[in-house]
Design a protein around this motif. Structure first.
Motif, PDB file in Angstrom:
ATOM      1  N   ARG A  19       0.760  -0.830  -0.339  1.00 60.94           N
ATOM      2  CA  ARG A  19       0.377  -0.200   0.496  1.00 60.94           C
ATOM      3  C   ARG A  19       0.724   0.664   0.102  1.00 60.94           C
ATOM      4  O   ARG A  19       0.258   1.879  -0.730  1.00 60.94           O
ATOM      5  CB  ARG A  19      -0.909   0.197   1.214  1.00 60.94           C
ATOM      6  N   GLU A  20       1.588   1.294   0.549  1.00 62.21           N
ATOM      7  CA  GLU A  20       2.682   2.468   0.730  1.00 62.21           C
ATOM      8  C   GLU A  20       3.535   2.477  -0.441  1.00 62.21           C
ATOM      9  O   GLU A  20       3.506   3.065  -1.106  1.00 62.21           O
ATOM     10  CB  GLU A  20       4.144   2.504   2.146  1.00 62.21           C
ATOM     11  N   ASP A  21       3.526   1.571  -1.275  1.00 61.13           N
ATOM     12  CA  ASP A  21       4.259   1.724  -2.509  1.00 61.13           C
ATOM     13  C   ASP A  21       3.534   2.272  -3.344  1.00 61.13           C
ATOM     14  O   ASP A  21       3.328   3.167  -4.066  1.00 61.13           O
ATOM     15  CB  ASP A  21       5.304   0.020  -3.437  1.00 61.13           C
ATOM     16  N   ALA A  22       2.264   1.674  -3.506  1.00 58.36           N
ATOM     17  CA  ALA A  22       1.266   2.271  -4.560  1.00 58.36           C
ATOM     18  C   ALA A  22       1.098   4.151  -3.784  1.00 58.36           C
ATOM     19  O   ALA A  22       0.979   4.996  -4.700  1.00 58.36           O
ATOM     20  CB  ALA A  22       0.218   2.121  -3.747  1.00 58.36           C
ATOM     21  N   ARG A  23       0.918   4.256  -2.398  1.00 53.46           N
ATOM     22  CA  ARG A  23       0.840   5.612  -2.226  1.00 53.46           C
ATOM     23  C   ARG A  23       1.806   6.690  -3.046  1.00 53.46           C
ATOM     24  O   ARG A  23       1.195   7.689  -3.421  1.00 53.46           O
ATOM     25  CB  ARG A  23       0.701   5.280  -0.789  1.00 53.46           C
ATOM     26  N   ARG A  24       3.200   5.908  -2.635  1.00 61.21           N
ATOM     27  CA  ARG A  24       3.763   6.385  -3.506  1.00 61.21           C
ATOM     28  C   ARG A  24       4.193   7.015  -4.788  1.00 61.21           C
ATOM     29  O   ARG A  24       4.324   8.116  -5.282  1.00 61.21           O
ATOM     30  CB  ARG A  24       5.396   5.731  -2.988  1.00 61.21           C
ATOM     31  N   MET A  25       3.920   5.903  -5.299  1.00 61.11           N
ATOM     32  CA  MET A  25       3.411   6.446  -6.588  1.00 61.11           C
ATOM     33  C   MET A  25       2.457   7.418  -7.042  1.00 61.11           C
ATOM     34  O   MET A  25       2.363   7.830  -8.060  1.00 61.11           O
ATOM     35  CB  MET A  25       3.042   4.536  -7.908  1.00 61.11           C
ATOM     36  N   PHE A  26       1.031   7.606  -6.693  1.00 59.34           N
ATOM     37  CA  PHE A  26       0.077   8.292  -6.252  1.00 59.34           C
ATOM     38  C   PHE A  26       0.307   9.597  -5.971  1.00 59.34           C
ATOM     39  O   PHE A  26       0.141  10.148  -7.154  1.00 59.34           O
ATOM     40  CB  PHE A  26      -1.556   7.415  -6.105  1.00 59.34           C
ATOM     41  N   ASP A  27       1.025   9.566  -5.339  1.00 61.47           N
ATOM     42  CA  ASP A  27       1.838  11.049  -5.092  1.00 61.47           C
ATOM     43  C   ASP A  27       2.984  11.640  -6.320  1.00 61.47           C
ATOM     44  O   ASP A  27       2.744  12.649  -6.076  1.00 61.47           O
ATOM     45  CB  ASP A  27       2.017  11.043  -3.373  1.00 61.47           C
ATOM     46  N   VAL A  28       3.317  10.335  -6.142  1.00 67.43           N
ATOM     47  CA  VAL A  28       4.805  11.305  -7.521  1.00 67.43           C
ATOM     48  C   VAL A  28       3.979  10.899  -9.187  1.00 67.43           C
ATOM     49  O   VAL A  28       4.200  12.674  -9.656  1.00 67.43           O
ATOM     50  CB  VAL A  28       5.993  10.249  -7.821  1.00 67.43           C
ATOM     51  N   PHE A  29       3.169  10.664  -8.882  1.00 63.76           N
ATOM     52  CA  PHE A  29       2.715  10.889 -10.384  1.00 63.76           C
ATOM     53  C   PHE A  29       2.216  12.578 -11.186  1.00 63.76           C
ATOM     54  O   PHE A  29       2.142  12.769 -11.695  1.00 63.76           O
ATOM     55  CB  PHE A  29       1.408  10.204 -10.882  1.00 63.76           C
ATOM     56  N   PRO A  30       1.283  13.190 -10.253  1.00 65.64           N
ATOM     57  CA  PRO A  30       1.267  14.970 -10.361  1.00 65.64           C
ATOM     58  C   PRO A  30       2.115  15.060 -10.572  1.00 65.64           C
ATOM     59  O   PRO A  30       2.866  16.138 -10.895  1.00 65.64           O
ATOM     60  CB  PRO A  30      -0.309  14.726  -9.118  1.00 65.64           C
ATOM     61  N   VAL A  31       3.361  15.198  -9.724  1.00 65.00           N
ATOM     62  CA  VAL A  31       4.464  16.104  -9.564  1.00 65.00           C
ATOM     63  C   VAL A  31       5.972  15.162 -11.157  1.00 65.00           C
ATOM     64  O   VAL A  31       5.410  16.270 -12.031  1.00 65.00           O
ATOM     65  CB  VAL A  31       5.398  15.945  -8.951  1.00 65.00           C
ATOM     66  N   VAL A  32       5.719  14.681 -11.793  1.00 63.54           N
ATOM     67  CA  VAL A  32       5.625  14.363 -13.025  1.00 63.54           C
ATOM     68  C   VAL A  32       4.890  15.022 -13.863  1.00 63.54           C
ATOM     69  O   VAL A  32       5.882  14.868 -15.170  1.00 63.54           O
ATOM     70  CB  VAL A  32       6.491  12.796 -12.823  1.00 63.54           C
ATOM     71  N   ARG A  33       3.582  14.614 -14.383  1.00 64.94           N
ATOM     72  CA  ARG A  33       2.440  15.373 -14.839  1.00 64.94           C
ATOM     73  C   ARG A  33       3.356  16.736 -14.992  1.00 64.94           C
ATOM     74  O   ARG A  33       3.460  17.346 -16.547  1.00 64.94           O
ATOM     75  CB  ARG A  33       1.806  15.109 -14.489  1.00 64.94           C
TER      76      ARG A  33
END
Length: 276
Positions: free
Chosen positions: A94-108
């Motif tokens: 779940r932590e991996d998923a949360r980190r991925m979701f947090d990072v996505f808008p930044v990279v976008r």
């Protein structure tokens, strides 16, 4: 070596190389653009097991127009395949998923800046700034390749501001070469404006609100379109040849026709041909 061309595949969403991040990480509210509410980090009910949209061909008919307008500028595949090395959020913690979701808008956001910087480098009038543009392009690309932790902590707003100063200078140089008086409509409230056949050559429409504006037959050659809100705007037979900082999501939210002339970096949305 990154593909450094405006409109390059690297800067367009590739769902086949992504784990449906825009369908999970981002929130949306029931409205004219979305048929239901969905909180951030929760998969859309239409997301299939293969990370594809189960109603992709019917999104507009089923009330998900907002999905047809969105583009991640290639951030989805960057986060999926580079930042997280191909690790599916469904199989990690779940932590991996949360980190991925947090990072996505930044990279976008960073990939959107890559789009603008790449296009700026293709403008002959901006040649005096090419060295600075390349420096910022390289720096932004390096940022997109940082670790998940570094990306999550990145002050992307500050970086955007630095890039924006350079893009403003680019805009001034590019528009200076357009003949005639150039209108400054930066941030203007032009919602529903009647601009049919208007001469907007070389105009600054940065951040202008053109929602539902009538721009049929308007001359927008050489105009700066960065951040202009074109939702519902009618671009039928308008001429945007040479307009710059125009993105596909902006066009996807507008209306137009096969007679609408566009820069080479973008394409006619499918729904224009269907008259929707």
């Amino acid at each position: 070596m990154p593909d450094r061309r405006a409109g390059s595949p690297e800067l367009r969403g590739d769902c086949a190389r992504c784990f449906g991040l825009c369908c999970v990480a981002l929130p949306f509210a029931a409205s004219a653009d979305f048929a239901l509410d969905k909180p951030a980090g929760t998969p859309c009910r239409n997301l299939a097991d293969d990370h594809r949209c189960g109603i992709h061909a019917e999104l507009r008919q089923k009330g998900f127009t907002g999905c047809t307008v969105y583009d991640c500028f290639g951030a989805g595949q960057k986060v999926s395949q580079v930042t997280f090395g191909g690790q599916d959020w469904r199989t990690g913690t779940r932590e991996d998923a949360r980190r991925m979701f947090d990072v996505f808008p930044v990279v976008r956001q960073l990939h959107e800046l890559l789009w603008y910087l790449t296009e700026a480098l293709g403008l002959p009038a901006a040649r005096p700034l090419h060295a600075d543009l390349r420096e910022f392009l390289d720096a932004t690309e390096r940022l997109t390749r940082r670790s998940a932790g570094e990306l999550a902590a990145l002050d992307v707003a500050a970086h955007r501001q630095e890039v924006n100063v350079l893009l403003l200078r680019t805009s001034e140089l590019a528009r200076a070469g357009v003949r005639g008086k150039k209108k400054d409509r930066r941030g203007a409230d032009l919602i529903g404006a009647r601009l049919k056949g208007a001469d907007l050559r070389g105009a600054s429409l940065r951040g202008a609100y053109l929602i539902a504006a009538d721009l049929t037959g308007a001359d927008l050659r050489g105009a700066d379109m960065i951040g202009a809100d074109l939702r519902g705007a009618d671009l039928t037979d308008a001429d945007l040849t040479g307009a710059f900082f125009l993105t596909q999501p902006q066009l996807n939210g507008a209306r137009g026709s096969i007679g609408t002339r566009l820069p080479e970096s973008v394409t006619h949305p499918v729904h224009w041909a269907a008259g929707r």
